[in-house]
Design an enzyme around this catalytic site. Structure first.
Site, PDB file in Angstrom:
ATOM      1  N   CYS A 114       0.695  -1.295   0.078  1.00  0.00           N
ATOM      2  CA  CYS A 114      -0.012  -0.051   0.095  1.00  0.00           C
ATOM      3  C   CYS A 114       0.781   1.332  -0.036  1.00  0.00           C
ATOM      4  O   CYS A 114       0.491   2.613  -0.464  1.00  0.00           O
ATOM      5  CB  CYS A 114      -1.011   0.071   1.313  1.00  0.00           C
ATOM      6  SG  CYS A 114      -2.065  -1.304   1.093  1.00  0.00           S
ATOM      7  N   HIS A 250      -3.630   7.336   1.750  1.00  0.00           N
ATOM      8  CA  HIS A 250      -3.676   5.885   1.272  1.00  0.00           C
ATOM      9  C   HIS A 250      -5.403   5.710   1.671  1.00  0.00           C
ATOM     10  O   HIS A 250      -5.565   6.037   3.016  1.00  0.00           O
ATOM     11  CB  HIS A 250      -2.779   4.956   2.061  1.00  0.00           C
ATOM     12  CG  HIS A 250      -3.083   3.463   1.733  1.00  0.00           C
ATOM     13  ND1 HIS A 250      -3.702   2.879   0.487  1.00  0.00           N
ATOM     14  CD2 HIS A 250      -3.444   2.518   2.634  1.00  0.00           C
ATOM     15  CE1 HIS A 250      -4.121   1.994   0.826  1.00  0.00           C
ATOM     16  NE2 HIS A 250      -3.971   1.325   1.939  1.00  0.00           N
ATOM     17  N   ASN A 280     -10.114  -0.283  -0.389  1.00  0.00           N
ATOM     18  CA  ASN A 280      -8.529  -0.245  -0.577  1.00  0.00           C
ATOM     19  C   ASN A 280      -8.197  -0.842  -1.754  1.00  0.00           C
ATOM     20  O   ASN A 280      -8.102  -1.990  -2.138  1.00  0.00           O
ATOM     21  CB  ASN A 280      -8.104  -0.899   0.716  1.00  0.00           C
ATOM     22  CG  ASN A 280      -6.595  -0.951   0.904  1.00  0.00           C
ATOM     23  OD1 ASN A 280      -5.799  -0.299  -0.063  1.00  0.00           O
ATOM     24  ND2 ASN A 280      -6.502  -1.370   2.183  1.00  0.00           N
TER      25      ASN A 280
END
Length: 323
Positions: A114, A250, A280
């Site tokens: 990520c 993020h 996500n």
């Protein structure tokens, strides 16, 4: 003369298939209320059969090039941040290079899960500052839906597929914090925490594997480490949180996003939030949010932006840039 890596164009791509929270109720024991209350996610996009990470990346790349008013032949390098490549090798970047018809320059992938896009941006910035490249296409692209264990309701509802891209271009600056472009970056990793977030497959098992996550522990590390890296990066740039126009974090979990903003003493009105629409998307989430933020009219030229992310490794970091 100071050289800065300036954002010349931005774009994103989401697969056509939209999967609402309610759609997942047929696959796993969950509910729309349960998912929303814990993550803020309302829907996500899944790649179609035969639609690979390289395809998503290429769509986003073309959108960013169009926004920049550039052709692929004007790009010197492609860096793709991904943990879900089409194949073990070659890199997704070389596949995108071929799809764009780019026969010069070079391409490679960066893997920091990520945090991958922050790592890729920092790498591209270094190449521009060193003179290795004048224009770099930086892409985050993922098909995380293919790593899900559909028997694990705590993780399978959180992730989606997508891609985002930026064109970074060498431009002259004055050397102070009023310059457009990347002003500072801050990267970290700590392999002691590798078991908190990982995929249980690879060459050691001969399988693709599934994502495994200790959610509560990842949450605890995320809020603490994201605020720390963002503030450290601002300090490197000679700035403070009071100078920030937008946090573009993020997009993993709305509670992490809210917790980080609070620690930085910033309002949620200063945060670009897109997690509700795509979940996500790992390394794709920051460039995707930057593209959406610009399209919404939130992000404007001259705005000071902080991007920050944390992922498996654990790996985390931040970039401060002026749009």
């Amino acid at each position: 003369m100071t050289v800065r890596a300036v954002v010349a164009g931005v774009g994103h791509y989401l697969p056509a298939r939209v999967v609402a929270n309610a759609d997942l109720e047929a696959l796993v024991e969950t509910s729309d209320e349960w998912i929303r209350s814990r993550s803020g996610i309302e829907r996500r996009h899944f790649a179609a059969e035969g639609e690979m990470t390289s395809h998503l990346a290429t769509h986003a790349a073309r959108a960013a090039l169009a926004d920049a008013g550039m052709g692929a032949d004007e790009i010197d390098a492609i860096i793709v941040a991904t943990s879900t490549p089409d194949l073990t090798f070659p890199s997704v970047a070389t596949m995108v290079q071929a799809e764009l018809g780019m026969t010069r320059g070079f391409g490679f992938d960066v893997q920091a899960v990520c945090a991958g896009f922050v790592y890729a941006l920092t790498t591209a910035n270094g190449m521009i500052l060193s003179g290795q490249a004048k224009r770099v296409l930086v892409i985050g692209a993922e098909t995380f839906s293919r790593l899900m264990d559909w028997n694990d309701r705590t993780t399978c509802v959180l992730f989606g597929d997508g891609a985002g891209a930026l064109v970074l271009e060498a431009q002259p600056g004055t050397g102070d914090s009023s310059d457009r472009g990347i002003l500072a970056s801050d990267l970290h990793s700590d392999g002691r925490y590798k078991d908190l977030l990982y995929v249980d497959g690879g060459t050691s098992t001969g399988t693709t594997g599934h994502l495994r996550m200790a959610g509560k522990e990842v949450f605890r590390h995320a809020v603490e480490k994201l605020a720390e890296t963002a503030n450290a990066c601002l300090e490197k740039a000679g700035l403070t949180s009071g100078d920030v126009d937008w946090i573009v974090p993020h997009q993993a979990n709305i509670r992490i996003i809210e917790g980080t903003a609070k620690k930085m003493q910033l309002s949620m009105d200063q945060v670009v939030v897109t997690v509700q629409d795509h979940g996500n998307t790992s390394a794709a989430s920051i460039p995707l949010a930057l593209s959406v933020g610009k399209a919404r009219g939130q992000i404007k030229q001259g705005d000071l932006i902080v991007t920050e992310a944390i992922g498996g490794g654990l790996a985390w970091g931040s970039v401060v840039l002026r749009w």
